[in-house]
Structures are given as structure tokens and as C-alpha cells.
Design an enzyme around this catalytic site. Structure first.
Site, short mmCIF file in Angstrom:
data_model
loop_
_atom_site.label_atom_id
_atom_site.label_comp_id
_atom_site.label_asym_id
_atom_site.label_seq_id
_atom_site.Cartn_x
_atom_site.Cartn_y
_atom_site.Cartn_z
NE ARG A 277 17.94 21.47 -28.51
CZ ARG A 277 18.88 21.63 -29.38
NH1 ARG A 277 19.61 20.58 -30.12
NH2 ARG A 277 18.76 22.65 -30.51
CE LYS B 115 9.50 23.29 -7.17
NZ LYS B 115 9.04 24.44 -6.23
CD GLU C 24 12.59 23.30 3.99
OE1 GLU C 24 11.75 22.42 3.95
OE2 GLU C 24 12.63 24.38 3.52
CE LYS D 68 11.68 18.43 -2.58
NZ LYS D 68 12.74 19.52 -2.41
CD GLU E 281 5.97 23.40 -6.93
OE1 GLU E 281 6.40 24.17 -7.95
OE2 GLU E 281 5.95 23.69 -6.03
NE ARG F 147 8.27 19.48 -6.18
CZ ARG F 147 9.26 19.08 -7.21
NH1 ARG F 147 9.02 18.34 -8.14
NH2 ARG F 147 10.56 19.35 -6.75
CG ASN G 260 4.84 25.13 -1.23
OD1 ASN G 260 6.06 25.15 -1.46
ND2 ASN G 260 4.15 25.24 -2.33
CG HIS H 278 8.04 27.00 2.32
ND1 HIS H 278 8.14 25.93 3.23
CD2 HIS H 278 9.30 26.72 1.70
CE1 HIS H 278 9.39 25.39 3.17
NE2 HIS H 278 10.05 25.92 2.53
CG HIS I 24 8.55 32.92 -0.15
ND1 HIS I 24 9.87 32.86 -0.69
CD2 HIS I 24 7.98 33.56 -1.36
CE1 HIS I 24 10.03 33.59 -1.88
NE2 HIS I 24 8.82 33.79 -2.26
CG HIS J 273 14.60 28.98 3.35
ND1 HIS J 273 13.70 29.84 2.47
CD2 HIS J 273 14.41 27.70 3.25
CE1 HIS J 273 12.75 28.95 2.08
NE2 HIS J 273 13.08 27.59 2.31
#
Lengths: 534, 534
Positions: free
Chosen positions: A292, A314, A356, A398, A408, A412, A416, A419, A423, A436
């Protein structure tokens, strides 16, 4: 300051420079150079013999040569003889080589320590009187240091801790990520993984540590880091998984759990992720779910991971049907980004990470954008101070966005930018064609064009961003990618809600807004690229 | 009140009792009974024809019989004729049958709705004058209700929502679990799963719902619950996993992820866990990790899960080498415990759950202990009000402890009373011999003996607890379990820290303290049972 400089120990005989230096070097994983030992080795006789046979002036010449030699070393702890600071020439060389740490002590303590002074020619005759005289002569020289530590009532362990604390303060740039009880620090430096054990102690990690990495990185850095952590009293196990996205699945996660069980990691254990995004995402997921949740530490080795994925909590593994489908929000306890790791990366991967940083500038920091315009070439050359500063500022952006919206919900989404289209391009090209950051660069350009078409920004902003991306060697247009495939991928993206595609669109350099009202025909048009030359 | 009573709609013609009743019944998954329709079916002719052919007195007699018949139904929404409330006999029967919900409206609205009144014999002739007269005659009768709703400007959807809100308020006992942004409510009632769709709307769940359960429970309750949720506008998919501990692993979790993907569950989806501890732990883990966390809803169907595991956010699956090794702290958004589910459980499983209720009383609530002593037989008979009250109070204790220590740093360890030895007994017997609650009951007794030996409590407390456990049909001594095996299991337990075994030991009824200074020889002695007859 961001360059990891040597540590030079100065101080009178009996202050314990050799013992402290040796332990410090072990802790940092650096080499230890004792100039007296160097002299004895070069001369083939003891210091006392040199004094006796050739006199002090001869010794000081030999010592100057040894000091010069020691000062040329890198990643070294240098313990100097008590009189090395007498010559200005030596002092200048040592100062250029590293941080001057001076160990001082009360005369009584020194007298007790040096004892009869058999091997201390300078004290011969009347030890106490000579010692007091020498001390008072040299005191100004011993005070001229970056750090002065009185060792009269301080053990060697304590001395080493103080020096490392000093190094952590001066050799790393740090960004706090403020999330209440889940707060942590992001550190960036050059060679600062040497300080990881210190930081692990700082967060109260237990003895059990698992170091998750790839086989190649294990050889390059992992084994050394593990040895280093051992010197800090930890019991690290190195766990490797194959490089590449295929390791980011439940099957590999399961193997990592097995390794943690085999290493008897308990709730107090820490998992250190030494690698790029795959290692961080996979290791983050395992740390989030083992018993946990155990302490998660990111040691990102790619620029992309350093400025982006290591901050924000994340974590995820892939499902056969969707990337990052299985995961958790789970903040690390510590992030240690070492730019030394970037030097072995292919240039393309560094450029990908730069996308980025540029993104961070466009969404939140016009000054950073200008800084990048000024210094891009030096960043691409991985020049330490400039690069560390760029990383620190991107990380701070960030961190701030994450602080405002840990899970998010809305804010947040500004991250993106680039992205939504980027993406989708990755999906449409099966993740194979573009790195990427390259896909994101294309996405940023096209989304900026979109913003211009909607009247949100002027063409000048688009042009400025395009120029910077191009200088960074990043693409800005999708080559031979069917715009229909990109449109479809966008509609299926998990960021889309009830069929509406969300964009983070620039309002000016340093500010973006979330929009879900972009007309699909306009997106289609921009993707097709037809009227880009309007 | 905790008994799920019928809903009886009364009100004048034109208030929409039939339409609202029909929708309400669908939403609750109950049957719908319209007494007028019942009369027409029994008589083989319309109400208007009965009035015309036999007159009002005859109709009222028929209506009384139909009302009596309807009132005998269970889990029913009953819509009555406008004049059903005229007879005291009807009113008494309806009141005994369920909640009286009266729909009222302004005369103008009613006139517009009943129109020409072709089928309304009582209005024949002068509709408006007749209507106003009847309304004023009956008004006191329509006001005599548990809930009066003016439908003049209220649509049927709104009416149904208000009635369900009323039911949720009166038919469930609730406990708030206060954890800041992760707060949620625990509800317990009898048949209250009928309200789950209402609660799901309340937490803002999206359309996509996955109902995780076992095949047997699916047949018993799951399909009906899914149909029910569909009526609330959700799109539920029922996902089953085999009953038993073997389903609590990464392999099964992976199959559940597949099912969520196949059902196109997005971030707004909810996962409802309908089952006992295995379903809750597995489903909780999946909900915690699917798309970094979707809404988790527990609908526990065992007493153990209702009073213990559904509250507190511990989720986990097993690793081949250790139970619950892989998991997360992840709070549900809602817990709906329905004691109707307990009626099909084997008596042994109910007794096992009782052990945790008794534990809750011993650690935190001497009054509850006394309540259990007074009412144990009625609880074992699953008597609604008593059982719901016992569950509510045990849940409140669990909630309070969790509120004080969400992540099990210290305070939450009090919940481990009986578990240090109890869990070790489970391990030593390979989990096969004792149900969890039985092992805990033995653990509670032996740990109480331990506390008495250490002078923390008197023998009277030990005896009182032992008597209650025995009345609950729970064992208090391990039969033929090697005490050495239990000692070993305790030493290996993850609750042990640096080799010291931790106990939560009673200081009196209603208070325990965490102790890690219990002499192992004493534990050994108590386990061996030798001087228990001191």
C-alpha cells in the site's frame, strides 16, 4: 553554483583530515587523495625523513607539486598537509579545484591528538609552544575557507554529514513541490547522485532499498550508485528490467514485486527509479502499490523525465488496449536529477526533452522562453550551469501547476499544450516514427497555428516558437501522416470528454487557456496544412 | 427507522400518482400496484362502469378490499384512488404498509389535467364546482401524510427524486467518514440497495458503471441491482470473478481491467463492489488503479465487510508469497450496506462478522458492548432494527479511528486488537480451519488474558468478553494449534517492526493501548494455555 567541485580539506595536523576525507570520499563514491601520502609515495620516504634529510623548503616544493597534481583530479576529496595553505600558489590551485573545507580545533584537543609528535617534525622540541605558535601564524589561512568546522567535539561521522549538507546546499538547485503532507524536493545538479544517500537519510528511508533500472544503466551508473548507498548504510538491491515500453506492463510490475519480496523490503523500504519515463512510470506504480505504498524516489536519467515525468506523481503501466491505463497518483518523496546522466544520451533524446522545456516556457514563463532563445546552443551542448538553470525553471513550472491541481481536475490540463495533437500523432504513427518530444513539438506548432487562426495569438508568437523549435532540431510539421488518422486518435483520446476535444491553447507567451470549442473543421484544416501560408 | 417500508401514494385525481408511482417502482426495483387498476381487473369493468352500474358505496367496498390486498404486498409502490383515504379502515392499512406520500396540487392545475372528466364520474355535471368541493372535503385527509409534495409545478422525475431522498433519509442509518476531500458516507439499511442509483447520482458518478461480484451473488442480487441502476440512467456492466481468496490476485485484477476497457469505462466511471472482503479488496485495488483512480463504491454483502473492510480505504490483492502485499490506500466514495444480503449467509459467517463488532466495542465503546450483551440473540436472529443499530455503531467506531489515522501510522493499530494472535493463528493453520472472525475471537480472548497477566485489566473483563464471544458461538481457544507455529507467524508478521511484536491490549472495556513490550515468554505461556485456570 551547479558544478560538482572537489572537496579540499585543510587544517592543522591532528584535525582528522585524512579520516574524514576517506569517509567522505567513500560516501560520495569519489576518489580520495591525501597529498602527504602522495608525497611519500613520490619520494619513497616519510614526511619526517624528507624534513630531516632535505629540510622544510625542499618539502614545500615537493608539496606544491603534489598539491598541483591533486588539484587536477575530478570527483575527488583532497586532504592536504597542515602547511599546504602556506603558499599562495597552493591556495589558488586548491580554491580552483574545489570547495575549501577547513577543520579547526582547540589547541588542547590538537595537543592531545598529536601526542608525542614523533612523526610531526614541526612540533619537535617543545610541542605545545610550537603548536600554539604555528596555529596563531596560520589561523587566518585556516579561516579562509568555504566551510569552517570546529572538530573539537565532533566525530568524523558528524564532520562528513556537515560537509555533505554543505554540498547539497551549494551543488544542487532545488525546487520544492508543495503538496501538504505529500510535499517533496526536486534537486538538479551535475554529479549530484553522489548525494542521494544523504537525501535518502533525510526522508527517513529504511535500510531496504531497491534500485530499479535497465541493464545498460546498471553498468553505467546503477552499480556505482548501489555501492554508494551501501556506504550510507543502506542495503540496496539492483533490479533490472529490459529497456523499452514493453517493460511497462503488469507482468513486469509483478516481477518487480517479486524482487522486492525476495529482498525482504518492508513498509519502510524505498524504491529508487534510475532511468527514463518507463522506469519512472513502472517503478512509481510498484512503489504506489507495494504494501500500500513505500517511499518512491526518482533519479531520472533523461531530460524528458527530469523536466516532466519525475514531478507530479503520475505513475502507470500499460494495458494491452491502452497506454497508462493502470496507474495511480502517487507522489515521490524525492527527485534527484543528475545532468551527468544526459551526457551518454543520443542527441535526439536530448532534443526531445527540450520540447518539454520549451512547452513549459510557452505555457507559463515568457522569461524562460527568452532565456532559451538566448542560450539554446549552450543547452544543446549540455553546458552545466545553463542546462541546470533551464531544468530548474521548467521543473518549477511543472511543480507549480501540480501544486494547483494534484489530481488533474482542471488546471493541470495546461500541461497538455502540444499534447492533444502531439499524442494523436504518436498514436496515428504507432509510436514508432517520432520521439515523444518530437511529436509534442509538432503538436505545439500546430496548436499555436490553431490559436492564431482563432485570433487568440498573433502570427509573431507562432513564428517565434517555430524558430526556437527549429533551432532545437525539432520537427514542426507531421511528415506524411494522414490527418484523418490524427483526427480519429484525438476523438478517442482519454482527454476528450463526451466527444469534445480539449486543447490547451496559448493566449500569449507564458499563458494558455483550456478550450473545448475548437471547430473540428479548423483542426482538420490546420492538420492538412493547406492554408498555413496564409 | 430502518425497515424498508412500502411507499403509498395518495392524492386527488390528476396529481399523477400512477405515473410517479410507476417510475418510482422502476427506480427502486419494486413492484407497482395501482389500486384502481386492481379493482378494474377484479371486477372486469372500468371504474366509471362500476360507479354507473352499482353506485359509489359498492365501489368503496370493492376499493377497501383492493386496498387491503395491496397493503399486504412488500417492496411495493402503491398508488391509491383519490377517494381511498375516505375510509379510516383504508388509511390504517395503508399507514401500516408504508410511508404515506401525498401529492397535492392547486385546483386550477388539477382542472386542467383532468380535462373533460369523461372517466371521472365524481366530477360529472359541474366539474369545477365538484372538484373544489371534493378537494376542500378531503384536504385534511391528504395533509395527513409522511411527505406532502405539491406537484403543481413539479415534473414526475422531480417527484420521484424527492420521494427517494425522503426514503434515503428515513430508511437508512448513516455514518459520515470525514477525510477532507476524501470524505464519504456509510449507509446501512434493509433493502437499501434499492437506493444505490440515487446515491450514485449524488456522488456525481458518470454513466459507465461496473458491478463486480461473484456468479452466485450475481444471480441473487447483482442482475436485479444492474436493472435497477439502468432505471437510474446508468449503463452498468456486471463483471464476475469466482468466489474465494484465489480471485484476489493480479491475474484476476487484470481480467477486471479488461472488462472495464471492454465496457469503455472512462475516468468518470464507478466500480461497485457487491460482495464480501475478496470483492471489496480486489475491486478496491482495481478502482484505485484504473486510469489512476475511478469512483469506488462498496456494497458489502457479508457482516464482516459491512462493519470492517468496507470502511477505511485499504485495498489489496495477494502476492504468491504474502497476502495483501499489493495494494493502495484508496477510500470509497460511498458505502451501502444492505442487511438483506445477510439473510442468505451461513450462520457461521454471520457469527464471524460479529467478532469484529465485539472487537469494535472492546476497543472503543463500552456502551456498545453492553448493547451487544443485551441484544445478542436478536442480532443473531438478524432482527432488523437491532442489527442495523449494531452495524451503525461498529461502523462509526471504525470511521472514527480511520479519520484519526487514514494511512495507518499509529492510532489505527488499535483496530488490530485480537489480530496479532488471531492473524498468526490463521497463518499457522493455513487459513483453512477458522473463519477470519473465529480466529480474531480466539485472538481477542488470548490477548485479553495477556493484558490481565500484565495487570492492565482485571479478570472480570476477560470473563465478560469470553462470555459474549461464547454466546455469539465464537471459539476462544485454539484447538490443536502448535503455539510455536503461532509464535513464528507473529514474528514474521508485517505488523512486527524490527522483531518486536505489537499488540493492541485492552486497558478496560472501550479502550486499548498499543504495546510492543510484551515479554515473548508470557505470550508463549498464554498460547500454550497452561495457567489459564489461574
Amino acid at each position: 553554483m551547479v558544478i560538482m567541485r572537489n572537496v579540499v580539506l585543510i587544517g592543522f595536523m591532528g584535525t582528522g583530515k585524512t579520516e574524514a576525507g576517506r569517509l567522505l570520499a567513500r560516501r560520495l563514491g569519489w576518489s580520495f587523495i591525501d597529498t602527504d601520502a602522495l608525497i611519500e609515495a613520490r619520494e619513497g620516504r616519510t614526511i619526517a625523513e624528507i624534513f630531516r634529510d632535505c629540510g622544510e623548503p625542499y618539502f614545500r616544493d615537493v608539496e606544491a607539486r603534489a598539491t598541483a597534481e591533486a588539484a587536477r583530479a575530478g570527483r575527488a576529496v583532497i586532504a592536504t598537509g597542515g602547511g599546504a595553505v602556506l603558499r599562495e600558489e597552493n591556495r589558488a590551485r586548491l580554491r580552483a579545484s574545489g570547495w575549501i573545507v577547513s577543520l579547526v580545533a582547540e589547541p588542547e584537543v590538537l595537543l592531545a591528538r598529536v601526542g608525542a609528535g614523533v612523526e610531526r617534525p614541526l612540533l619537535a622540541g617543545e610541542p605545545e609552544a610550537n603548536l600554539r605558535r604555528l596555529l596563531s601564524e596560520r589561523e587566518p589561512l585556516y579561516r579562509d575557507a568555504d566551510l569552517v568546522l570546529d572538530v573539537s567535539r565532533r566525530g568524523v561521522e558528524d564532520v562528513v554529514n556537515r560537509v555533505v549538507e554543505f554540498l547539497a546546499g551549494y551543488e544542487e538547485a532545488s525546487v520544492p513541490v508543495r503538496l501538504g503532507s505529500r510535499s517533496y524536493a526536486f534537486h538538479v545538479g551535475d554529479g549530484n547522485l553522489a548525494l542521494l544517500g544523504w537525501h535518502l537519510r533525510g526522508i527517513g528511508a529504511g535500510r531496504g532499498v531497491a534500485l530499479l533500472t535497465h541493464p545498460r544503466l546498471r553498468t553505467m551508473m546503477g552499480n556505482a550508485l548501489a555501492a554508494n548507498l551501501r556506504e550510507w548504510g543502506f542495503d540496496p538491491a539492483v533490479v533490472t528490467v529490459p529497456a523499452g515500453e514493453r517493460s511497462k506492463g503488469l507482468r513486469t510490475a509483478s516481477r518487480v514485486y517479486d524482487a522486492l519480496v525476495a529482498h525482504r523490503c518492508d513498509r519502510g523500504a524505498a524504491l529508487v527509479c534510475l532511468g527514463g519515463g518507463v522506469i519512472g512510470d513502472l517503478g512509481g506504480f510498484v512503489a504506489a502499490t507495494y504494501m500500500r505504498g513505500i517511499a518512491l524516489v526518482h533519479a531520472p536519467t533523461t531530460l524528458l523525465a527530469q523536466v516532466d515525468s519525475s514531478i507530479g506523481g503520475k505513475t502507470a503501466v500499460n494495458h494491452p488496449r491502452a497506454k497508462n491505463l493502470i496507474g495511480a497518483f502517487y507522489q515521490p518523496r524525492l527527485v534527484a536529477a543528475d545532468i551527468a546522466a544526459l551526457r551518454s544520451l543520443p542527441a535526439r533524446e536530448v532534443r526531445s526533452g527540450l520540447a518539454e522545456i520549451i512547452k513549459a516556457a510557452v505555457i507559463a514563463d515568457a522569461d524562460l522562453f527568452q532565456y532559451l532563445e538566448q542560450h539554446l546552443d549552450r543547452i544543446l551542448a549540455l553546458e552545466r550551469e545553463i542546462l541546470v538553470e533551464a531544468i530548474r525553471r521548467a521543473a518549477a513550472i511543472k511543480a507549480q501547476v501540480v501544486e494547483e491541481d494534484e489530481f488533474e481536475s482542471h488546471r493541470r490540463q495546461v500541461l497538455n499544450y502540444g499534447h492533444t495533437i502531439g499524442h494523436a500523432i504518436e498514436v496515428a504513427t504507432g509510436y514508432g516514427r517520432y520521439a515523444h518530444g518530437e511529436a509534442i513539438a509538432i503538436g505545439m506548432h500546430l496548436e499555436a497555428v490553431l490559436a492564431a487562426r482563432m485570433g487568440l495569438i498573433g502570427d509573431a508568437v507562432v513564428a517565434r516558437q517555430e524558430a526556437l523549435l527549429a533551432r532545437a532540431g525539432l520537427p514542426t510539421r507531421p511528415e506524411g501522416v494522414a490527418s484523418r488518422a490524427v483526427m480519429e486518435a484525438m476523438a478517442l483520446d482519454k482527454k476528450a470528454r463526451e466527444g469534445r476535444i480539449r486543447f490547451a491553447l496559448p493566449l500569449r507567451l507564458g499563458e494558455v487557456a483550456i478550450r473545448d470549442d475548437v471547430p473540428p473543421p479548423l483542426v482538420q484544416e490546420v492538420l492538412a496544412g493547406s492554408p498555413e501560408s496564409h
